[in-house]
Design a protein around this motif. Structure first.
Motif, PDB file in Angstrom:
ATOM      1  N   ARG A 157       7.067  16.310  70.071  1.00 14.36           N
ATOM      2  CA  ARG A 157       6.147  15.862  71.125  1.00 14.36           C
ATOM      3  C   ARG A 157       6.704  16.153  72.515  1.00 14.36           C
ATOM      4  NH1 ARG A 157       5.104  10.057  68.150  1.00 14.36           N
ATOM      5  NH2 ARG A 157       3.702  10.826  66.505  1.00 14.36           N
ATOM      6  N   THR A 158       8.007  15.944  72.684  1.00 15.24           N
ATOM      7  CA  THR A 158       8.623  16.247  73.976  1.00 15.24           C
ATOM      8  C   THR A 158       8.463  17.726  74.315  1.00 15.24           C
ATOM      9  OG1 THR A 158      10.250  14.475  73.766  1.00 15.24           O
ATOM     10  CG2 THR A 158      10.791  16.269  75.271  1.00 15.24           C
ATOM     11  N   SER A 159       8.649  18.581  73.322  1.00 17.23           N
ATOM     12  CA  SER A 159       8.503  20.019  73.529  1.00 17.23           C
ATOM     13  C   SER A 159       7.113  20.371  74.026  1.00 17.23           C
ATOM     14  CB  SER A 159       8.803  20.760  72.224  1.00 17.23           C
ATOM     15  OG  SER A 159       8.539  22.136  72.352  1.00 17.23           O
ATOM     16  N   HIS A 165       5.517  23.724  75.112  1.00 19.72           N
ATOM     17  CA  HIS A 165       5.963  24.700  74.120  1.00 19.72           C
ATOM     18  C   HIS A 165       5.749  24.153  72.716  1.00 19.72           C
ATOM     19  CE1 HIS A 165       8.198  27.958  72.321  1.00 19.72           C
ATOM     20  NE2 HIS A 165       8.839  27.063  71.604  1.00 19.72           N
ATOM     21  N   ASP A 166       5.096  24.951  71.875  1.00 17.34           N
ATOM     22  CA  ASP A 166       4.865  24.582  70.479  1.00 17.34           C
ATOM     23  C   ASP A 166       6.011  25.090  69.613  1.00 17.34           C
ATOM     24  OD1 ASP A 166       2.531  23.642  71.476  1.00 17.34           O
ATOM     25  OD2 ASP A 166       1.215  25.003  70.386  1.00 17.34           O
ATOM     26  N   VAL A 167       6.778  24.196  69.032  1.00 21.10           N
ATOM     27  CA  VAL A 167       7.851  24.596  68.124  1.00 21.10           C
ATOM     28  C   VAL A 167       7.227  24.909  66.762  1.00 21.10           C
ATOM     29  CG1 VAL A 167       9.981  23.890  66.988  1.00 21.10           C
ATOM     30  CG2 VAL A 167       9.511  23.161  69.326  1.00 21.10           C
ATOM     31  N   PRO A 168       7.420  26.118  66.230  1.00 22.01           N
ATOM     32  CA  PRO A 168       6.729  26.504  64.995  1.00 22.01           C
ATOM     33  C   PRO A 168       7.315  25.926  63.719  1.00 22.01           C
ATOM     34  CG  PRO A 168       8.021  28.336  65.832  1.00 22.01           C
ATOM     35  CD  PRO A 168       8.086  27.268  66.872  1.00 22.01           C
ATOM     36  N   CYS A 169       8.536  25.381  63.764  1.00 22.02           N
ATOM     37  CA  CYS A 169       9.135  24.882  62.536  1.00 22.02           C
ATOM     38  C   CYS A 169      10.142  23.781  62.862  1.00 22.02           C
ATOM     39  CB  CYS A 169       9.822  26.021  61.778  1.00 22.02           C
ATOM     40  SG  CYS A 169      10.398  25.556  60.117  1.00 22.02           S
ATOM     41  N   ALA A 170      10.149  22.721  62.041  1.00 20.90           N
ATOM     42  CA  ALA A 170      11.112  21.635  62.191  1.00 20.90           C
ATOM     43  C   ALA A 170      11.648  21.267  60.816  1.00 20.90           C
ATOM     44  CB  ALA A 170      10.472  20.422  62.867  1.00 20.90           C
ATOM     45  N   VAL A 171      12.911  20.834  60.790  1.00 21.93           N
ATOM     46  CA  VAL A 171      13.576  20.528  59.524  1.00 21.93           C
ATOM     47  C   VAL A 171      14.293  19.191  59.646  1.00 21.93           C
ATOM     48  CG1 VAL A 171      15.374  21.248  57.895  1.00 21.93           C
ATOM     49  CG2 VAL A 171      13.894  22.965  58.946  1.00 21.93           C
ATOM     50  N   LEU A 172      14.170  18.386  58.596  1.00 26.54           N
ATOM     51  CA  LEU A 172      14.927  17.152  58.435  1.00 26.54           C
ATOM     52  C   LEU A 172      15.688  17.299  57.127  1.00 26.54           C
ATOM     53  CD1 LEU A 172      15.581  14.163  59.151  1.00 26.54           C
ATOM     54  CD2 LEU A 172      13.463  13.530  57.970  1.00 26.54           C
ATOM     55  N   ALA A 173      17.019  17.234  57.174  1.00 29.12           N
ATOM     56  CA  ALA A 173      17.776  17.561  55.970  1.00 29.12           C
ATOM     57  C   ALA A 173      19.140  16.896  55.957  1.00 29.12           C
ATOM     58  CB  ALA A 173      17.945  19.081  55.860  1.00 29.12           C
ATOM     59  N   VAL A 185       3.632  20.791  65.165  1.00 23.60           N
ATOM     60  CA  VAL A 185       2.743  20.358  66.245  1.00 23.60           C
ATOM     61  C   VAL A 185       1.458  19.775  65.667  1.00 23.60           C
ATOM     62  CG1 VAL A 185       1.405  21.116  68.244  1.00 23.60           C
ATOM     63  CG2 VAL A 185       3.714  21.996  67.886  1.00 23.60           C
ATOM     64  N   ARG A 186       0.903  20.429  64.677  1.00 23.47           N
ATOM     65  CA  ARG A 186      -0.299  19.898  64.024  1.00 23.47           C
ATOM     66  C   ARG A 186       0.007  18.558  63.369  1.00 23.47           C
ATOM     67  NH1 ARG A 186      -2.957  24.697  60.514  1.00 23.47           N
ATOM     68  NH2 ARG A 186      -4.486  23.031  60.143  1.00 23.47           N
ATOM     69  N   THR A 187       1.205  18.444  62.793  1.00 17.23           N
ATOM     70  CA  THR A 187       1.569  17.237  62.053  1.00 17.23           C
ATOM     71  C   THR A 187       1.839  16.052  62.968  1.00 17.23           C
ATOM     72  OG1 THR A 187       2.509  18.540  60.240  1.00 17.23           O
ATOM     73  CG2 THR A 187       3.247  16.255  60.444  1.00 17.23           C
ATOM     74  N   GLU A 196       0.006  20.258  52.822  1.00 14.08           N
ATOM     75  CA  GLU A 196       0.091  21.710  52.985  1.00 14.08           C
ATOM     76  C   GLU A 196       1.084  22.097  54.078  1.00 14.08           C
ATOM     77  OE1 GLU A 196      -3.749  23.253  53.722  1.00 14.08           O
ATOM     78  OE2 GLU A 196      -4.577  22.681  51.767  1.00 14.08           O
ATOM     79  N   HIS A 197       1.358  21.186  54.999  1.00 14.06           N
ATOM     80  CA  HIS A 197       2.257  21.486  56.111  1.00 14.06           C
ATOM     81  C   HIS A 197       3.658  20.918  55.868  1.00 14.06           C
ATOM     82  CE1 HIS A 197      -1.708  21.291  58.588  1.00 14.06           C
ATOM     83  NE2 HIS A 197      -1.593  22.426  57.925  1.00 14.06           N
ATOM     84  N   LEU A 198       3.962  20.670  54.604  1.00  8.74           N
ATOM     85  CA  LEU A 198       5.211  20.000  54.259  1.00  8.74           C
ATOM     86  C   LEU A 198       5.812  20.643  53.020  1.00  8.74           C
ATOM     87  CD1 LEU A 198       6.840  17.393  55.095  1.00  8.74           C
ATOM     88  CD2 LEU A 198       5.534  16.203  53.331  1.00  8.74           C
ATOM     89  N   GLU A 199       7.100  20.963  53.085  1.00  2.00           N
ATOM     90  CA  GLU A 199       7.811  21.491  51.920  1.00  2.00           C
ATOM     91  C   GLU A 199       9.059  20.636  51.696  1.00  2.00           C
ATOM     92  OE1 GLU A 199       6.802  23.728  49.879  1.00  2.00           O
ATOM     93  OE2 GLU A 199       5.159  24.661  51.031  1.00  2.00           O
ATOM     94  N   ILE A 200       9.274  20.225  50.438  1.00  2.00           N
ATOM     95  CA  ILE A 200      10.411  19.386  50.092  1.00  2.00           C
ATOM     96  C   ILE A 200      11.243  20.063  49.012  1.00  2.00           C
ATOM     97  CG2 ILE A 200      11.123  17.206  49.009  1.00  2.00           C
ATOM     98  CD1 ILE A 200       8.687  15.898  50.318  1.00  2.00           C
TER      99      ILE A 200
END
Length: 480
Positions: A157-159, A165-173, A185-187, A196-200
Motif C-alpha cells: 500500500r505504501t508503494s 508504484h505497483d509492485v508486481p510480486c510480493a513474498v512472505l516466507a 496490488v489487486r490483493t 488465483e492470486h496466491l501460491e503456497i
C-alpha cells in the motif's frame, strides 16, 4: 539461455541449498524438513543460510552494485524496513518484495475457534479481514500471521499510495514455507482477494515445484534483465505480442576520427538502424541488425550536401522499415512506431522512488557500455535523428550572417568538419550547421546529441521538440 536450462539449474542449486541447511541444522537429520533438529535458525540466520542463496539461484544479485536492496527503508506514517526488495535493472523500480521469517516459524493456523478451510482459503479470509480493518483478535488466523499479512499489506500500500508504484510480486516466507502474492496490488489495495492470486509451497513442495517457483520469482521475468541489444530472431525470448507495450525507431551511432593526427581530423559517422521495444513491465530492449550500417558522407559543397544527405536518409529509412517488418513477423503483430514524446526515457533511477532514490533527467540517448563514441539515439516515429530539411529557413547557418548581428561563434567560421571540441560534422553555410552564439549557449544543458555533435542545427534534429519547449522555440532567433 533457455527457460528449461534456467529451471534445471535452479532445481539443482535448490537441492544443494536444502542439503546444506540440513547439514547445518543437525548432522543426524537427512532432510531440512524432517523433525528432530536441535538447532533453530532465527530470522538473521535464515536470511544468510537460505534467502541470500535462494535469491542468487533465481538470478538476483545481492551486494554492492546489485539489483537487490536489503533492509530497505521506506517512509510512510512510520518508517518501515523491507527485508529484500528486487529492483528493475533499468528503472530501479521495486518489482519484488520479500518479507523473511525465521526458519522455524510455523505456517498459518486458524485463530480463535475452528474454521474448516484449506490453507489458501484461510489466507484469503485473513486478507479480507485485514482489508476491512479487522483487528488481530478477531482475525481468522493466529495473531502472528495477522501481523505478517499486515506487514506485507503495508509495504504494498505504501508503494502505491505514497510512491505511485505497483509492485508486481510480493513474498512472505520462512524457507520451510513460501507464500507468493502474484498480484499484490489487486490483493491488498483493490480488494480483489482470491486464491488465483496466491501460491503456497510447503516443505517438500518447495523442491517438487521448483520450476513453478522459478517461473514466478526469477530475475529475468521480474527484474527486466535483457542484453544490451538483441537480434530480431531473439525477440521472442524476451517478450511476446501480448507483452509488447510500445515500439520506437532508434539508431546506433558510431563516431570515429579519420585522417592524420598532424592535420585536422575528420569525423566519420556510421548509422545502424535500430528499434526500441518496450515490454509491459517497462523493460526496454534494443533490437539491431548489425549487418547493415550507413556512413554519413558529405563534402563542403551545399548542393552536394543536400543530395548526399538525402540519399543517406533514404537508405537508413529503407533499412529501418525492413527491421520493423522483421520484428513484426517475429511477434506476429503489426508494429507501428510510437511518438518520441511517448518514450519513457533511459534512466537509472525513478523519481519519488520508495527507496528514496533521487530522480534523474529523462534521456533519449544512451551510451553503449564499454564503447566510447557509440550511442543509441531514440527517434520515435522517425528512422533517423536528422530530418530531411531543417523545419525553419534560417540565415544563421552562416558565420558571416551571425557576425553581422554580433552573434558569431569564435573568431572564424568552421570550414572543415572537426572532431575536437566543439565537435562539428557540418560546416559553415550548410543547412544543418548552426553558427549562432545565443543558440549554442542556450542549448548547452538541453541538447541530447551534444556528445556526438555540438553544432548541428536544432531545427534539423528530431529531438528539437524534446529539448526545447514551445515557448523557448518562439524566442529563438532562427529565421530572423
Amino acid at each position: 539461455m533457455s527457460q528449461a536450462v534456467d529451471e534445471n539449474d535452479f532445481r539443482r542449486g535448490l537441492e544443494k541449498l536444502l542439503r546444506d541447511i540440513a547439514a547445518e541444522m543437525a548432522l543426524d537429520v537427512t532432510g531440512p524438513y524432517e523433525e528432530g533438529s536441535q538447532q533453530l535458525l532465527l530470522e538473521h540466520g535464515t536470511r544468510i543460510l537460505f534467502f541470500d542463496r535462494f535469491l542468487t539461484l533465481l538470478g538476483w544479485n545481492l551486494g554492492l552494485g546489485g539489483n537487490v536492496a536489503e533492509e530497505a527503508r521506506i517512509k510512510a506514517e512510520t518508517t518501515r524496513f523491507l527485508d529484500y526488495v528486487g529492483l528493475n535493472d533499468q528503472s530501479r523500480a521495486p518489482v519484488l518484495i520479500i518479507e523473511a521469517k525465521a526458519w522455524d516459524k510455523p505456517f498459518v493456523r486458524p485463530g480463535m475457534g475452528e474454521m474448516r478451510a484449506t490453507e489458501k482459503q484461510l489466507v484469503v479470509e485473513a486478507i479480507k479481514h485485514l482489508n476491512v480493518k479487522g483487528t488481530k483478535g478477531k482475525s481468522p488466523v493466529v495473531g502472528e500471521w495477522h501481523e505478517y499479512l499486515e506487514q506485507v499489506a503495508g509495504y504494498v500500500r505504501t508503494s502505491v499510495e505514497d510512491y505511485n508504484h505497483d509492485v508486481p510480486c510480493a513474498v512472505l516466507a520462512s524457507g520451510r514455507w513460501i507464500v507468493i502474492f502474484t498480484s499484490p496490488v489487486r490483493t491488498f489495495v483493490n480488494g480483489d482477494v482470491n486464491e488465483e492470486h496466491l501460491e503456497i509451497f510447503r516443505d517438500e513442495q518447495i523442491l517438487e515445484k521448483a520450476e513453478k517457483i522459478h517461473r514466478l520469482l526469477n530475475r529475468r521475468r521480474l527484474g527486466g534483465i535483457a542484453p544490451h541489444h538483441i537480434r530480431p530472431t531473439q525477440i521472442r525470448h524476451y517478450l511476446s505480442a501480448e507483452t509488447t507495450a510500445a515500439v520506437y525507431h532508434a539508431v546506433l551511432v558510431s563516431y570515429a576520427s579519420t585522417g592524420a593526427k598532424f592535420f585536422t581530423q575528420i569525423p566519420q559517422i556510421r548509422i545502424y538502424p535500430a528499434l526500441i521495444l518496450q515490454r509491459d513491465d517497462g523493460t526496454l530492449l534494443t533490437v539491431l541488425d548489425g549487418n547493415r550500417s550507413f556512413r554519413m558522407d558529405l563534402d563542403g559543397a551545399d548542393a552536394n550536401e543536400l543530395q548526399l544527405l538525402t540519399s543517406h536518409l533514404t537508405a537508413v529509412s529503407g533499412q529501418a522499415a525492413a527491421l520493423l517488418e522483421s520484428c513484426s513477423v517475429e511477434l506476429g503483430m503489426d508494429l507501428q512506431p510510437f511518438a518520441l514524446t511517448d518514450f519513457p526515457g533511459f534512466q537509472n533511477e525513478v523519481a519519488g522512488s520508495m527507496l528514496g532514490a533521487t530522480s534523474t533527467a529523462k534521456s533519449y540517448v544512451r551510451p553503449i557500455n564499454g564503447a566510447a563514441d557509440e550511442w543509441i539515439i531514440v527517434t520515435g516515429e522517425a528512422p533517423h535523428y536528422l530530418v530531411n530539411l531543417p523545419v525553419v529557413e534560417c540565415r544563421f547557418h552562416d558565420w558571416g550572417e551571425c557576425r553581422v548581428v554580433g552573434q558569431q561563434i569564435g573568431t572564424a567560421a568552421v570550414s572543415t568538419p572537426r572532431t575536437d571540441t566543439p565537435r562539428s560534422f557540418f560546416v559553415d553555410g550548410q543547412k544543418y550547421h548552426c553558427a549562432h552564439q545565443t543558440i549554442v549557449d542556450r542549448r548547452a544543458e538541453l541538447c541530447h546529441i551534444a556528445p556526438l555533435d555540438m553544432r548541428t542545427c536544432c531545427n534539423a534534429c528530431v529531438l528539437r521538440s524534446i529539448c526545447w519547449s514551445a515557448a523557448d522555440l518562439a524566442h529563438l532567433p532562427c529565421g530572423r
